[in-house]
Design a protein around this motif. Structure first.
Motif, PDB file in Angstrom:
ATOM      1  N   GLU A   1      27.043  45.790  97.491  1.00 67.37           N
ATOM      2  CA  GLU A   1      27.488  44.261  98.115  1.00 67.37           C
ATOM      3  C   GLU A   1      26.507  44.243  99.005  1.00 67.37           C
ATOM      4  O   GLU A   1      26.181  44.738  99.821  1.00 67.37           O
ATOM      5  N   PRO A   2      25.825  42.745  98.973  1.00 68.33           N
ATOM      6  CA  PRO A   2      24.801  42.253  99.786  1.00 68.33           C
ATOM      7  C   PRO A   2      25.411  42.087 101.103  1.00 68.33           C
ATOM      8  O   PRO A   2      26.331  41.433 101.086  1.00 68.33           O
ATOM      9  N   VAL A   3      24.852  42.755 102.207  1.00 71.35           N
ATOM     10  CA  VAL A   3      25.492  42.769 103.289  1.00 71.35           C
ATOM     11  C   VAL A   3      24.596  42.506 104.651  1.00 71.35           C
ATOM     12  O   VAL A   3      24.831  41.958 105.655  1.00 71.35           O
ATOM     13  N   GLY A   4      23.237  42.457 104.361  1.00 62.22           N
ATOM     14  CA  GLY A   4      22.239  42.236 105.337  1.00 62.22           C
ATOM     15  C   GLY A   4      20.838  41.674 105.002  1.00 62.22           C
ATOM     16  O   GLY A   4      20.665  42.123 103.849  1.00 62.22           O
ATOM     17  N   TRP A   5      20.112  40.927 105.798  1.00 63.53           N
ATOM     18  CA  TRP A   5      19.003  40.471 105.301  1.00 63.53           C
ATOM     19  C   TRP A   5      18.042  40.779 106.592  1.00 63.53           C
ATOM     20  O   TRP A   5      18.312  40.399 107.945  1.00 63.53           O
ATOM     21  N   CYS A   6      16.969  41.127 106.541  1.00 64.39           N
ATOM     22  CA  CYS A   6      15.673  41.321 107.430  1.00 64.39           C
ATOM     23  C   CYS A   6      14.561  40.795 106.755  1.00 64.39           C
ATOM     24  O   CYS A   6      14.017  41.104 105.637  1.00 64.39           O
TER      25      CYS A   6
ATOM     26  N   VAL B   1      20.023  39.187 109.627  1.00 65.41           N
ATOM     27  CA  VAL B   1      21.129  38.457 109.512  1.00 65.41           C
ATOM     28  C   VAL B   1      22.170  39.725 109.027  1.00 65.41           C
ATOM     29  O   VAL B   1      21.648  40.281 107.814  1.00 65.41           O
ATOM     30  N   VAL B   2      23.184  39.864 109.435  1.00 67.60           N
ATOM     31  CA  VAL B   2      24.333  40.600 108.966  1.00 67.60           C
ATOM     32  C   VAL B   2      25.334  39.747 108.385  1.00 67.60           C
ATOM     33  O   VAL B   2      25.876  38.898 109.185  1.00 67.60           O
ATOM     34  N   ARG B   3      25.891  39.759 107.169  1.00 64.68           N
ATOM     35  CA  ARG B   3      26.752  38.905 106.737  1.00 64.68           C
ATOM     36  C   ARG B   3      27.946  38.830 107.531  1.00 64.68           C
ATOM     37  O   ARG B   3      28.351  39.820 107.999  1.00 64.68           O
TER      38      ARG B   3
END
Length: 194
Positions: free
Chosen positions: A72-77, A109-111
Motif C-alpha cells: 500500500e502506498p504510504v509515503g512520498w519524498c 509526506v506520509v499518508r
C-alpha cells in the motif's frame, strides 16, 4: 510488515497521487512548486499541475520516491539533483554550501492514517538509496529544529531529529525560515555507501 520504496515512474503515478492528493483536487500543488519556475506554474494554472507532475515522472530521474507498506502506498519524498530543482538553484535563501553536486530532499509526506508508525524512516532511507543508485555523492535536506512539538505544517520540510535518525548531520544553516524557525542544511555523505 514489509516496506519497499520505488521511484515515482508513470506506472506508479496513481500511488503517488493516493499519498499527496487522494481526492485528486486540481488546485492541489501536486508537489511541482519546487520543480517548475514560478512563471511556468502561473501559466499552468490549477488544472494542469497533475499533467506537469506526470511529465516529470517520465524524466531520466523521476522527481521522487514512494514508500509502500505491505504493497500500500504510504509515503512520498520529493528528491532529485539540486540542479534539477529551480526553486533551489535560484534561491537566495537556501544556497549551496560547497561544490558537491548533491541531491536534495524538498518534501516529505506520509499518508493520513499511517503517521507515527515508522514510515518516515523507511521513506528517507529509500530516497537516499535511490540517490545513491543514481550516482549522487551526497543527499541534503533543509529541515527545521523546533523547540517543542512540531507544527504539522512542518511535516513537509521535516525536522532535524527525523534526518539525524537517518544518518544526516548538520552542515550549516539557511537564511530561509519555516513558521519563523530557521531551516538547517543537513547532509548524508554517500561516498561510503557505493
Amino acid at each position: 510488515m514489509s516496506f519497499e520504496t520505488h521511484p515515482v515512474t508513470p506506472d506508479r503515478f496513481d500511488d503517488f497521487a493516493d499519498v499527496v492528493n487522494p481526492n485528486r483536487r486540481s488546485s492541489h500543488c501536486w508537489c511541482v512548486t519546487h520543480r517548475l519556475r514560478q512563471a511556468d506554474i502561473n501559466e499552468l494554472g490549477d488544472g494542469d499541475r497533475e499533467q506537469a507532475m506526470r511529465a516529470l515522472c517520465e524524466q531520466e530521474y523521476p522527481p521522487g520516491v514512494i514508500t509502500y507498506r505491505d504493497s500500500e502506498p504510504v509515503g512520498w519524498c520529493n528528491i532529485g539533483p539540486r540542479t534539477d530543482i529551480p526553486k533551489l538553484t535560484h534561491s537566495a535563501l537556501i544556497t549551496p554550501i560547497d561544490d558537491v553536486p548533491v541531491w536534495s530532499i524538498i518534501c516529505i509526506v506520509v499518508r493520513s492514517g499511517h503517521r507515527r508508525q515508522g514510515v518516515t524512516e523507511h521513506l528517507i532511507n529509500g530516497a537516499v538509496d535511490y540517490a545513491a543508485e543514481n550516482g549522487a555523492p551526497a543527499v541534503e535536506a533543509y529541515p527545521v529544529d523546533p523547540p517543542g512539538r512540531m507544527d504539522l505544517t512542518m511535516a513537509f520540510v521535516g525536522t532535524r531529529g527525523m534526518f539525524e535518525r537517518a544518518g544526516f548531520t548538520v552542515v550549516g544553516t539557511t537564511k530561509a525560515k519555516a513558521s519563523r524557525m530557521p531551516r538547517l542544511v543537513m547532509r548524508r555523505d554517500l561516498s561510503t555507501k557505493r
